[in-house]
Design a protein around this motif. Structure first.
Motif, PDB file in Angstrom:
ATOM      1  N   UNK A   8      50.475   6.717  18.272  1.00 22.18           N
ATOM      2  CA  UNK A   8      49.726   7.543  19.226  1.00 22.18           C
ATOM      3  C   UNK A   8      48.365   7.845  18.616  1.00 22.18           C
ATOM      4  N   UNK A   9      47.306   7.381  19.268  1.00 19.78           N
ATOM      5  CA  UNK A   9      45.963   7.607  18.756  1.00 19.78           C
ATOM      6  C   UNK A   9      45.433   8.983  19.137  1.00 19.78           C
ATOM      7  N   UNK A  10      44.654   9.560  18.232  1.00 21.87           N
ATOM      8  CA  UNK A  10      44.020  10.856  18.490  1.00 21.87           C
ATOM      9  C   UNK A  10      42.520  10.610  18.659  1.00 21.87           C
ATOM     10  N   UNK A  11      42.018  10.697  19.894  1.00 22.91           N
ATOM     11  CA  UNK A  11      40.605  10.480  20.159  1.00 22.91           C
ATOM     12  C   UNK A  11      40.248   9.022  20.352  1.00 22.91           C
ATOM     13  N   UNK A  12      38.969   8.694  20.112  1.00 19.52           N
ATOM     14  CA  UNK A  12      38.443   7.345  20.352  1.00 19.52           C
ATOM     15  C   UNK A  12      38.046   6.607  19.076  1.00 19.52           C
ATOM     16  N   UNK A  13      38.184   7.252  17.927  1.00 16.84           N
ATOM     17  CA  UNK A  13      37.617   6.712  16.698  1.00 16.84           C
ATOM     18  C   UNK A  13      38.289   5.453  16.195  1.00 16.84           C
ATOM     19  N   UNK A  14      37.551   4.738  15.346  1.00 20.26           N
ATOM     20  CA  UNK A  14      38.094   3.565  14.656  1.00 20.26           C
ATOM     21  C   UNK A  14      37.542   3.595  13.235  1.00 20.26           C
ATOM     22  N   UNK A 516      35.090  17.236  22.540  1.00 24.61           N
ATOM     23  CA  UNK A 516      33.972  17.167  23.480  1.00 24.61           C
ATOM     24  C   UNK A 516      33.151  15.892  23.333  1.00 24.61           C
ATOM     25  N   UNK A 517      32.843  15.501  22.094  1.00 25.67           N
ATOM     26  CA  UNK A 517      31.970  14.337  21.875  1.00 25.67           C
ATOM     27  C   UNK A 517      32.599  13.066  22.425  1.00 25.67           C
ATOM     28  N   UNK A 518      33.889  12.847  22.136  1.00 22.14           N
ATOM     29  CA  UNK A 518      34.554  11.634  22.612  1.00 22.14           C
ATOM     30  C   UNK A 518      34.652  11.612  24.134  1.00 22.14           C
ATOM     31  N   UNK A 519      34.955  12.757  24.738  1.00 26.84           N
ATOM     32  CA  UNK A 519      35.066  12.808  26.204  1.00 26.84           C
ATOM     33  C   UNK A 519      33.696  12.598  26.844  1.00 26.84           C
ATOM     34  N   UNK A 520      32.660  13.213  26.269  1.00 28.28           N
ATOM     35  CA  UNK A 520      31.300  13.018  26.792  1.00 28.28           C
ATOM     36  C   UNK A 520      30.916  11.534  26.738  1.00 28.28           C
ATOM     37  N   UNK A 521      31.210  10.898  25.615  1.00 25.34           N
ATOM     38  CA  UNK A 521      30.911   9.472  25.433  1.00 25.34           C
ATOM     39  C   UNK A 521      31.675   8.632  26.452  1.00 25.34           C
ATOM     40  N   UNK A 522      32.962   8.940  26.647  1.00 21.04           N
ATOM     41  CA  UNK A 522      33.792   8.176  27.577  1.00 21.04           C
ATOM     42  C   UNK A 522      33.300   8.314  29.014  1.00 21.04           C
ATOM     43  N   UNK A 523      33.005   9.536  29.448  1.00 18.20           N
ATOM     44  CA  UNK A 523      32.526   9.750  30.821  1.00 18.20           C
ATOM     45  C   UNK A 523      31.231   8.994  31.082  1.00 18.20           C
ATOM     46  N   UNK A 524      30.367   8.924  30.077  1.00 18.24           N
ATOM     47  CA  UNK A 524      29.072   8.283  30.241  1.00 18.24           C
ATOM     48  C   UNK A 524      29.124   6.786  30.438  1.00 18.24           C
ATOM     49  N   UNK A 525      30.320   6.213  30.339  1.00 19.93           N
ATOM     50  CA  UNK A 525      30.470   4.757  30.495  1.00 19.93           C
ATOM     51  C   UNK A 525      30.837   4.361  31.932  1.00 19.93           C
ATOM     52  N   UNK A 526      31.141   5.352  32.794  1.00 20.66           N
ATOM     53  CA  UNK A 526      31.668   5.023  34.124  1.00 20.66           C
ATOM     54  C   UNK A 526      30.941   5.818  35.216  1.00 20.66           C
ATOM     55  N   UNK A 527      30.840   5.216  36.397  1.00 21.75           N
ATOM     56  CA  UNK A 527      30.298   5.915  37.567  1.00 21.75           C
ATOM     57  C   UNK A 527      31.432   6.647  38.276  1.00 21.75           C
ATOM     58  N   UNK A 528      31.095   7.450  39.286  1.00 16.50           N
ATOM     59  CA  UNK A 528      32.129   8.142  40.050  1.00 16.50           C
ATOM     60  C   UNK A 528      33.020   7.145  40.783  1.00 16.50           C
TER      61      UNK A 528
END
Length: 557
Positions: A8-14, A516-528
């Motif tokens: 189970x991954x925590x966040x978006x990091x690698x 917050x940072x990972x969610x902000x980054x993720x949202x910024x990749x997609x349109x509504x």
């Protein structure tokens, strides 16, 4: 040839680097008779427990944030009267202090494991306390994280809070921890909670990682929930590219949460006391989406006064001047009974007198809290909203919102944690000024799966299409009435699920500040439109794993 180990991954990091394994704990004490008197052994235990509790408290103060609360709880665990009695019973039988501590703590550990779920995952915390007390009794160093002299990926069965809280994350340190991999634990373990708060790349519950050897180079891919063993040069290069891309996004100036087409999605913080306000703002919180007020009540034998509450609310509102602050009134009952509110024994407390139900049975406590909030609001320019937990009916909605308005609060809403309210969301939002979805409890009640019971933990997944359909119903009702619909459960901290939630109609997302940072980054990749398409893919699935996989596939297309 590379090998992929799932967890189970925590966040978006690698991250990538060589494995360093957590040292094995020293052997358990043997069951032998003591040459000392029970009184002398008891004195040794009291001194050792006191020293360990003091050290955990010191670490709590140094760590701050959620780690502070976790370590303080561990210090209290060390001095639990029930454990003290269990140890004393063994000392009275002539056992050594070391054995008495080991055996008593092991018995309590077995009890927690049998309960499962959240409490089951506290077993590792209990193990750590016992190991520290025994080490002190033996005159040995406390167990801890290795220091190999180079940056490393830490591999352990699970980590104790005392270790996770003070991991060396300094980029210039020779012993920097690049990532965490645990073979046990899950997304609600303290390792996962603290890793999320500290922004550590982590994959938990990767049982297949037990075979990894000291020095093996791995890629830890939290976004994919995977550990790649023996990676190829190409895989290492791709992981580094992704790591650099994420680092650049996190380091970029903080901007308001938004989708790629500019659709605003305010990103708010979940807080448990005013102490976390500074860090939340530093990490880019645009306000508070869930302020838990239980900290004012849980350590008291009687309800705090209006004046005492007002002082704390004033601190919070001052920190978020000009910003939205959503305060949840006291949510007690179930796993948080209070002697002055509801400490009656209940057969099934999760379905009993909790949340707003308990407050209505003790209405003066609710009136005092709302009064304190209204007074604090009068001296502030923050945008204060209040909401009631565990609302189940339209009548309860009317009661709470009318009372809040009567006592001088402008914006009053309800939490959507009970499926009945989600199903009647259109009628509920006729009266409430907003709705805030608590995905943890909504999932529990939708799936009839106790959040604290390990045997049904696989059902406690907000990705389940049944839960998503209820969220979609609330989102649709919000659009119909032109009223906000927030998410304040753990689901909002999942970067891909956050996109799905927006696609289902959520207008704000609230989470632990470190997410917050990972969610902000993720949202910024997609349109509504992307978000709605990805959400529909998840809705069309049959179960939670399939919904997650369908969303991942839709997001990649």
């Amino acid at each position: 040839m590379s090998d992929t180990i799932s967890g189970v991954g925590i966040g978006l990091g690698v991250a990538q680097g060589p494995i360093a394994r957590m040292p094995e704990r020293t052997p358990a004490p043997k069951d032998t008779r003591s040459e000392r008197s029970p009184e002398d052994e008891a004195a040794r235990v009291r001194e050792a427990v006191g020293a360990v509790a003091a050290e955990l408290t010191r670490r709590a103060e140094a760590a701050g944030g959620a780690a502070h609360d976790v370590l303080e709880a561990q210090a209290m665990m060390a001095e639990d009267p029930s454990l003290e009695e269990a140890v004393q019973a063994r000392l009275d039988e002539g056992k050594t202090a070391e054995w008495a501590v080991h055996d008593a703590f092991a018995e309590f550990r077995a009890t927690l494991e049998a309960v499962g779920g959240y409490l089951g995952e506290r077993a590792a915390d209990l193990d750590d306390v016992a190991a520290r007390v025994i080490a002190h009794l033996r005159g040995e160093p406390a167990p801890g994280v290795p220091s190999p002299g180079h940056p490393f990926v830490l591999l352990a069965p699970d980590l104790a809070p005392a270790d996770t809280a003070l991991l060396d994350l300094d980029p210039d340190s020779p012993n920097r921890v690049l990532a965490l991999v645990t073979t046990d634990g899950g997304p609600t373990s303290h390792t996962a909670i603290l890793a999320r708060e500290k922004g550590i790349v982590a994959v938990v519950g990767a049982s297949g990682a037990t075979g990894l050897a000291e020095g093996d180079v791995v890629i830890v891919d939290a976004a994919a929930g995977a550990v790649v063993a023996s990676p190829t040069d190409q895989q290492l290069a791709e992981a580094q590219r992704r790591s650099d891309e994420r680092a650049a996004a996190v380091a970029a100036p903080v901007t308001p949460g938004a989708l790629a087409d500019g659709t605003p999605v305010p990103l708010l913080a979940n807080l448990g006391s005013p102490k976390g306000a500074g860090e939340a703002l530093e990490l880019g919180a645009e306000g508070v989406g869930l302020f838990r007020t239980e900290f004012l009540f849980l350590s008291s034998k009687e309800a705090p006064t209006v004046e005492a509450q007002q002082a704390e609310y004033t601190k919070l509102l001052a920190a978020f001047a000009g910003k939205k602050v959503v305060v949840r009134v006291l949510d007690a009952g179930a796993d948080k009974p209070l002697p002055f509110l509801n400490d009656a024994e209940e057969e099934n407390p999760a379905l009993g007198l909790r949340g707003l139900r308990a407050l209505r049975a003790n209405e003066q406590i609710l009136r005092d809290q709302l009064t304190a909030l209204a007074r604090a609001d009068a001296d502030s320019d923050a945008d204060l909203w209040v909401m009631a937990p565990m609302v189940a009916t339209v009548e309860e909605t009317i009661f709470f919102t009318e009372l809040a308005h009567e006592l001088g609060l402008k914006t009053a809403g309800v939490m959507v944690e009970v499926p009945a309210v989600a199903l009647l969301a259109e009628r509920v939002l006729n009266h409430a000024d907003f709705a805030s979805i608590g995905t943890n409890d909504l999932t529990q009640y939708t799936m009839a799966a106790d959040r604290l019971l390990g045997s049904v933990a696989t059902l406690q997944d907000p990705w389940h299409p049944a839960v998503l359909k209820l969220i979609a119903a609330v989102g649709e009702a919000g659009r119909t009435h032109g009223k906000p619909v927030g998410i304040c459960g753990e689901a909002a901290a999942d970067p891909l699920l956050a996109v799905v939630l927006v696609g289902l109609g959520a207008t704000t997302l609230s989470m632990a500040p470190a997410a917050l940072a990972d969610v902000r980054f993720s949202l910024g990749r997609y349109t509504i439109e992307d978000a709605r398409r990805i959400a529909q893919a998840a809705l069309d699935a049959d179960d939670a794993p399939a919904a997650r996989a369908a969303a991942q596939a839709a997001a990649a297309s």
